[in-house]
Structures are given as C-alpha cells and as structure tokens.
Design an enzyme around this catalytic site. Structure first.
Site, PDB file in Angstrom:
ATOM      1  CG  HIS A  54      -2.024  -0.939   1.200  1.00  0.00           C
ATOM      2  ND1 HIS A  54      -3.246  -0.665   1.769  1.00  0.00           N
ATOM      3  CD2 HIS A  54      -2.135  -2.176   0.658  1.00  0.00           C
ATOM      4  CE1 HIS A  54      -4.059  -1.685   1.582  1.00  0.00           C
ATOM      5  NE2 HIS A  54      -3.406  -2.624   0.918  1.00  0.00           N
ATOM      6  CD  GLU A  56      -2.331   4.399   2.863  1.00  0.00           C
ATOM      7  OE1 GLU A  56      -3.527   4.685   3.023  1.00  0.00           O
ATOM      8  OE2 GLU A  56      -1.950   3.511   2.058  1.00  0.00           O
ATOM      9  CB  CYS A  84      -7.177  -0.163   4.578  1.00  0.00           C
ATOM     10  SG  CYS A  84      -5.444  -0.692   4.737  1.00  0.00           S
ATOM     11  CB  CYS A  87      -2.691   1.987   5.857  1.00  0.00           C
ATOM     12  SG  CYS A  87      -2.088   1.059   4.422  1.00  0.00           S
TER      13      CYS A  87
END
Length: 162
Positions: A54, A56, A84, A87
C-alpha cells in the site's frame, strides 16, 4: 494560492498517478517533516503481488529509513484515499502526528468511515486528522480508474463470448 496541505496533497496525487499508470488503484502518499517531503509511496499491490504494498506502508518504510527511527513523531502524512485498517494501524504504531486525507473510503476506510483507528482513546497514540483536501481531484481519479476498469472487463467478456 495553494495552502501547505494542498501543496503536499498535490504531491500525493502525483504518486497516485504513478499507480494509475501501472494499472493499480490510484492511491498516493507523501510524508512531510519540518515542511519538507521525506518519503513518497504509491499503491503497488497488483504489480508486486503483495498485500502489504500500500502507498502508506511504502512511505512509512522510506520515512523511517530517512529519519533513522521507527518513530515518525513530528511527521504529517498526506494520502489521497482514507487509510484501511492495516495502514491505520501502521500510522498509529509509527507515531505519525497528523494525517491529511484527500477523499474518504466508505467501503474500507478506518479514519472515520467504517471506524476510526487513528483516534481511539484506548491506544497510546492518537493522530490528528484533516479530511477533504483536494477531495474532488482525488475522488475523480478513483472514479475514472474504476469506470475504465469496468469497461475493460466488459470488453474482455464480450471478446470471450465471440
């Protein structure tokens, strides 16, 4: 004239466009410290075949290396889509002070949409949240991506049926 938050969110949007170019969901992120970007990341889940890829998490990893510490106190994260649960947990664990969000994610967001992991009083760290910075630009990029994806899948299905 752009505010500081808008300026940094523009940089996160540039990262999201890199993901878009790879056929990834266009999510981008930058982390700033003392007014300077210290890390950048964008979604690479499909390309890397890795659930953890991801935007992040990529940016947190780079920022930790740059800062020489896992604690990212004094840092602000700018991300085009609400984080999410994975993260959000990493943001709390890394002690990032502030998260600036482009658009919210009603299906998977954990900074207020489904739940708010960033500001749970039970955790030893809470994160300041700013929402809706360049919201329209961030939202439109995601909508266009998913529209194009649906059209592509429809064309592929039509080809299969010929």
């Amino acid at each position: 004239m752009l505010t500081k938050d808008e300026k940094f969110m523009k940089e996160a949007v540039k990262q999201a466009k890199k993901a878009y170019a790879l056929g990834e969901v266009p999510i981008g992120c930058v982390i700033a410290y003392e007014g300077k970007i210290i890390a950048r990341g964008y979604n690479r889940r499909t390309v890397d075949k890795n659930t953890l890829a991801h935007a992040e998490l990529s940016a947190i990893k780079k920022a930790s290396k740059k800062m020489g510490d896992w604690r990212l106190e004094g840092c602000t994260m700018y991300v085009t889509l609400e984080p999410c649960q994975m993260c959000s947990g990493a943001i709390v664990q890394s002690r990032i002070d502030r998260v600036v969000i482009g658009c919210m994610n009603p299906k998977a967001g954990c900074a207020g949409s489904i739940l708010n992991l960033l500001q749970m009083a039970q955790f030893n760290h809470q994160v300041e949240i700013e929402k809706g910075i360049l919201e329209e630009e961030c939202s439109q990029m995601l909508k266009l991506f998913f529209k194009e994806l649906r059209q592509k899948k429809k064309r592929e299905k039509e080809q299969e049926n010929k």
